[in-house]
Design an enzyme around this catalytic site. Structure first.
Site, mmCIF file in Angstrom:
data_model
loop_
_atom_site.group_PDB
_atom_site.id
_atom_site.type_symbol
_atom_site.label_atom_id
_atom_site.label_comp_id
_atom_site.label_asym_id
_atom_site.label_seq_id
_atom_site.Cartn_x
_atom_site.Cartn_y
_atom_site.Cartn_z
ATOM 1 N N SER A 1 57.809 5.183 46.803
ATOM 2 C CA SER A 1 58.391 4.640 45.093
ATOM 3 C C SER A 1 59.494 3.846 44.769
ATOM 4 C CB SER A 1 57.314 5.369 44.024
ATOM 5 O OG SER A 1 57.229 5.030 43.059
ATOM 6 N N TYR B 1 57.739 13.238 38.451
ATOM 7 C CA TYR B 1 56.766 12.618 39.844
ATOM 8 C C TYR B 1 58.206 11.474 40.806
ATOM 9 C CZ TYR B 1 55.022 7.689 41.634
ATOM 10 O OH TYR B 1 55.037 6.978 42.523
HETATM 11 N N1 LIG Z 1 50.913 2.301 41.530
HETATM 12 C C1 LIG Z 1 51.717 1.939 41.535
HETATM 13 O O1 LIG Z 1 52.301 0.979 40.507
HETATM 14 C C2 LIG Z 1 52.530 2.585 42.257
HETATM 15 C C3 LIG Z 1 54.127 2.658 42.498
HETATM 16 C C4 LIG Z 1 55.001 2.837 43.518
HETATM 17 C C5 LIG Z 1 54.104 3.559 44.625
HETATM 18 N N2 LIG Z 1 53.139 4.180 44.106
HETATM 19 C C6 LIG Z 1 52.796 5.348 45.511
HETATM 20 O O2 LIG Z 1 51.143 4.545 46.199
HETATM 21 C C7 LIG Z 1 50.893 6.346 46.405
HETATM 22 C C8 LIG Z 1 49.007 5.112 45.937
HETATM 23 O O3 LIG Z 1 48.939 4.553 44.841
HETATM 24 P P1 LIG Z 1 48.004 3.679 44.083
HETATM 25 O O4 LIG Z 1 48.329 3.197 43.097
HETATM 26 O O5 LIG Z 1 47.371 2.989 44.852
HETATM 27 O O6 LIG Z 1 46.966 5.049 43.468
HETATM 28 P P2 LIG Z 1 45.979 5.158 43.181
HETATM 29 O O7 LIG Z 1 44.736 4.083 43.208
HETATM 30 O O8 LIG Z 1 45.650 5.997 41.892
HETATM 31 O O9 LIG Z 1 44.868 5.970 44.672
HETATM 32 C C9 LIG Z 1 45.472 7.362 45.025
HETATM 33 C C10 LIG Z 1 44.689 8.213 45.833
HETATM 34 O O10 LIG Z 1 45.639 9.134 46.417
HETATM 35 C C11 LIG Z 1 44.183 10.647 46.182
HETATM 36 N N3 LIG Z 1 44.288 11.466 45.780
HETATM 37 C C12 LIG Z 1 44.795 12.222 44.688
HETATM 38 N N4 LIG Z 1 45.273 13.367 44.746
HETATM 39 C C13 LIG Z 1 44.374 13.702 45.902
HETATM 40 C C14 LIG Z 1 44.516 15.297 46.169
HETATM 41 N N5 LIG Z 1 44.345 16.661 45.179
HETATM 42 N N6 LIG Z 1 43.364 15.158 47.501
HETATM 43 C C15 LIG Z 1 43.305 14.041 48.366
HETATM 44 N N7 LIG Z 1 43.669 13.012 48.120
HETATM 45 C C16 LIG Z 1 44.116 12.390 46.585
HETATM 46 C C17 LIG Z 1 42.948 9.759 45.881
HETATM 47 O O11 LIG Z 1 42.307 10.408 46.157
HETATM 48 P P3 LIG Z 1 40.707 9.788 45.584
HETATM 49 O O12 LIG Z 1 40.263 8.518 45.721
HETATM 50 O O13 LIG Z 1 39.322 10.943 45.748
HETATM 51 O O14 LIG Z 1 41.207 9.993 43.765
HETATM 52 C C18 LIG Z 1 43.525 8.619 45.546
HETATM 53 O O15 LIG Z 1 42.814 7.328 46.644
HETATM 54 C C19 LIG Z 1 51.342 6.936 45.756
HETATM 55 O O16 LIG Z 1 51.765 7.724 46.990
HETATM 56 C C20 LIG Z 1 51.614 6.263 44.721
HETATM 57 O O17 LIG Z 1 52.628 7.113 44.524
HETATM 58 C C21 LIG Z 1 52.572 3.372 42.966
#
Ligand SMILES: NC(=O)c1ccc[n+]([C@@H]2O[C@H](COP(=O)([O-])OP(=O)(O)OC[C@H]3O[C@@H](n4cnc5c(N)ncnc54)[C@H](OP(=O)(O)O)[C@@H]3O)[C@@H](O)[C@H]2O)c1
Length: 229
Positions: free
Chosen positions: A131, A144
């Site tokens: 991130s 975070y």
């Molecule tokens: N969105 C942003 O703005 C952004 C920006 C920079 C970096 N990121 C990074 O990108 C990555 C993906 O984020 P996203 O935005 O796609 O988020 P998201 O839509 O909230 O998806 C998060 C995923 O992580 C899984 N997860 C969370 N807790 C877990 C646990 N205890 N055990 C197993 N799986 C778990 C969730 O599983 P479930 O499907 O079962 O809930 C979900 O599939 C993350 O590492 C995040 O930090 C995101």
């Protein structure tokens, strides 16, 4: 055909990556937090295998994996799952710190440890979805950002350790991306959420798949993806 192990495939960026790799016929092993979620992922991605373990409890992953068969072959391990909980240092509890550090940092290290023999055998690729918060920490983002700064350290050390065995390691640093996580961030910031203002998860998936598909003479170490509008 390549075999990819993917965490976070049920939502946002991880789902976009899984759809891309599934559509081109690669083998998928989708990690899920529990058996119910694994069943949903298996239905969504026909032919995919699943691997169950709660990333929030990395101490128990070893036990969970000892009751399942890990894939014999792994060409890439994509750490996409993550959690965020904003708050000032004066307010964040140890529970919130531990949860973010466990899911975002300790569990990826533990999952990597379990799959390194297969990754070495295939001269494979480990991708960490980091991130912008892994490069700079701002007010309200301490836990975070600490987890993601740690994830950068994990990736950099792993790359140095495994370079000789042919394992490639990439950190991808997306900016704000339209996903359920970003909706939560907006809610915690008290702001209205307009997904059209942020990066489409499909664009982050394009960057990840490009890193995976780069010919073997080259390796993307770090890739920053910022909102383009
Ligand atoms: N969105 C942003 O703005 C952004 C920006 C920079 C970096 N990121 C990074 O990108 C990555 C993906 O984020 P996203 O935005 O796609 O988020 P998201 O839509 O909230 O998806 C998060 C995923 O992580 C899984 N997860 C969370 N807790 C877990 C646990 N205890 N055990 C197993 N799986 C778990 C969730 O599983 P479930 O499907 O079962 O809930 C979900 O599939 C993350 O590492 C995040 O930090 C995101």
């Amino acid at each position: 055909m390549a075999t990819h192990v993917i965490t976070g495939a049920g939502s946002g960026i991880g789902a976009a990556v899984a759809r891309r790799l599934h559509a081109r016929g690669d083998d998928l092993v989708l990690h899920a937090r529990d058996a119910g979620r694994a069943k949903e992922l298996a239905a969504e991605f026909p032919g995919a295998r699943t691997l169950v373990g709660d990333l929030a409890d990395p101490d128990r992953l070893s036990w969970a994996f000892s009751h399942q068969s890990l894939p014999d072959r792994v060409d890439s391990l994509l750490h996409v799952a993550g959690v965020v909980d904003l708050g000032r240092v004066g307010d964040l509890t140890p529970k919130s710190w531990r949860h973010q550090l466990n899911v975002n940092l300790v569990a990826p290290a533990e999952l990597t440890r379990h799959l390194l023999p297969q990754l070495r055998a295939s001269r494979g690729h480990v991708i960490f979805v980091n991130s912008g918060a892994g490069l700079a920490a701002h007010a309200d983002w301490s836990a975070y950002a600490a987890s993601k700064h740690g994830l950068k350290a994990l990736a950099d050390s792993l790359r140095a350790e495994e370079h000789a065995s042919g394992v490639r390691v990439t950190s991808v640093y997306p900016g704000r991306t339209a996903s359920p996580m970003q909706a939560k961030v907006h809610q915690q910031e008290g702001k209205d959420y307009d997904p059209s203002k942020w990066i489409d998860p499909e664009s982050v998936a394009t960057a990840i798949v490009m890193s995976l598909d780069l010919p073997r003479d080259a390796e993307v170490n770090d890739l920053t993806v910022r909102p383009g509008r």
